[in-house]
Design an enzyme around this catalytic site. Sequence first.
Site, short mmCIF file in Angstrom:
data_model
loop_
_atom_site.label_atom_id
_atom_site.label_comp_id
_atom_site.label_asym_id
_atom_site.label_seq_id
_atom_site.Cartn_x
_atom_site.Cartn_y
_atom_site.Cartn_z
N GLY A 57 0.84 -1.20 0.00
CA GLY A 57 0.00 0.00 0.00
C GLY A 57 0.87 1.24 0.00
O GLY A 57 2.07 1.18 0.29
N CYS A 84 5.32 -6.08 1.72
CA CYS A 84 5.66 -4.65 1.75
C CYS A 84 4.93 -3.95 2.91
O CYS A 84 5.26 -4.16 4.06
CB CYS A 84 5.36 -4.01 0.40
N TYR A 85 3.91 -3.14 2.63
CA TYR A 85 3.15 -2.49 3.70
C TYR A 85 2.59 -3.53 4.67
O TYR A 85 2.54 -3.29 5.89
CB TYR A 85 2.02 -1.65 3.11
N HIS A 165 8.11 -7.40 -3.63
CA HIS A 165 6.83 -7.76 -4.24
C HIS A 165 6.99 -9.06 -5.05
O HIS A 165 7.38 -9.03 -6.22
CB HIS A 165 6.33 -6.63 -5.15
N GLU A 167 4.68 -10.81 -6.24
CA GLU A 167 3.58 -10.95 -7.20
C GLU A 167 3.90 -10.38 -8.57
O GLU A 167 3.24 -10.74 -9.56
CB GLU A 167 2.31 -10.30 -6.65
N SER A 219 -22.44 -9.91 -25.84
CA SER A 219 -21.67 -8.98 -26.65
C SER A 219 -21.02 -9.67 -27.84
O SER A 219 -20.56 -9.01 -28.76
CB SER A 219 -20.57 -8.34 -25.79
N GLY A 220 -20.97 -11.00 -27.80
CA GLY A 220 -20.28 -11.75 -28.84
C GLY A 220 -18.88 -12.11 -28.45
O GLY A 220 -18.21 -12.89 -29.13
N GLY A 221 -18.40 -11.55 -27.31
CA GLY A 221 -17.07 -11.86 -26.83
C GLY A 221 -17.03 -13.12 -25.99
O GLY A 221 -18.05 -13.76 -25.73
N ASP A 223 -16.34 -13.56 -22.73
CA ASP A 223 -16.90 -13.51 -21.38
C ASP A 223 -18.41 -13.73 -21.37
O ASP A 223 -18.92 -14.58 -20.65
CB ASP A 223 -16.55 -12.18 -20.71
N LYS A 364 -9.45 -13.43 -17.27
CA LYS A 364 -9.76 -13.87 -18.63
C LYS A 364 -9.30 -15.30 -18.90
O LYS A 364 -10.03 -16.10 -19.49
CB LYS A 364 -9.13 -12.91 -19.64
#
Length: 508
Positions: A57, A84-85, A165, A167, A219-221, A223, A364
């Site tokens: 943070g 970290c924080y 970090h 990640e 939407s056609g995508g 997801d 995704k």
Amino acid sequence: MSVKSDGFLILDFGSQVTQLIARRLRELNYYSEIKSYKTPIDEIKKMKPKGIILSGGPNSVYEAGAPYRSIKELQEIAPLLGICYGLQLICHDLGGEVESAQHREYGYQNIVYHNTFSDFSSLQKVWMSHGDVVKKVPKGFEILGTTENHPAVVKGPNILGVQFHPEVAHTENGNDVFKYFAKMCGAIPSWNAGSMLATLKEEVLKQVGETSHILCALSGGVDSSVVATLLTQILGAERVHCVFVNNGLLRKDEYETVLRDFEGLGLNIKGVDARNEFLSALKGLTDPEQKRKAIGRVFIEVFEKTIGNKNQFQFLAQGTLYPDVIESVSSIGGSVTIKSHHNVGGLPEKMKLKLVEPVRLLFKDEVRRLGLELGLPAKLIQRHPFPGPGLSIRVIGEVTEEKLKILREADAVFINALREKNLYDKIWQAFCVLLPVQTVGVQGDGRTYDSVLALRAVTSSDGMTADWYPFDFEFMREVSNRITNQVKGVSRVVYDVTSKPPATIEWE
């Protein structure tokens, strides 16, 4: 979605890369979920996490008003990992000392480990970003590794803390930290496509019940396709009513193609032509946020008209993903909203519909794995992401039918070339952007004064970070020639070589 057995809870203290912690754990097949650091302790207890991770943070733990919560009460629930924080808060709250560093550490740093600690021997070059350091660790803690100036790896009773970090991709072998912590917690890696599907089925049935009808926005995508198929398989086609809106902002021939493909999948789908409504709403707008909000408003209006008998539907389904939520809403209210998403933020009260967003906490790549598990064809699952606002945010400035026509034709040339050269599946997302810039050109013996078109192609695993794709020069030459020869209205083609960050993938 609740933290399941062998899952981890991540408490967000405002880091811009907190979401990457969840990504790393899920890549290792451990379920993880992010919550605000303010989450009530009773709620955390109900989640029964296998381990709790405190993120980084921007604040200093010793300053008034800095994000805080009791470490002792968290210790009673599960082992802790502070990053970290998070490390600094653990030390500060348990009797150690944290101070402003004389030598701040940003970027790459090397760690030297004590002889008695070999678990992180492959993890030496790490990425740091902090101005405060742990001066003194709490009683019962030991320092396992240090940089040239400060403690970097600390361990206490059922606690692990790192000042770097793990990640971020810059930290070499950063996943070793999460593997070590998972072993500390006794967690078993069980988060995969099968468990995702079982979890989502359970939660959808719990939310919508046995009789509710759902209006599903397609939407056609990838997801929304996965959401529609998931809901249809769980509830049946008679209860899931899919609507695919032609908003005039789709790619070339997309409306007809998507309708045909979805009907072949057994979905209960209805096409709605609303091109005039969307283009009228976008008229005169140049600011990307205004365009997004206008599109979101018209989508709601179109769905309202589509509903007809409003009493038939109780839910509206959307393919909202974790990155949509991340970029639109801060977990703690303090970090900057990067861009608003038309499908994030709830529904107007007058619609009297509840939202069902089964993949809201998935990335995704997880949605793609889920789609394959549901039996969707690989060709559909591997499609590049397409933004909810469509081509409106790829026309910089005011959106007109003439500009959209140019963009559609150029986009088709670009994407077809990628497929011809077997590059499409190597790229996360590729598209064209029509710029509000005209330049002089020469075609035949005549002078032209037409638009500049930018090409964008990036590689990524989740859309949170991305790198531009290094095409060879011959490919770029061929695509540029095709576009300028085949697409009337383009006099110049340029290529975007900016990564995310500092840029976003889309231009608007």
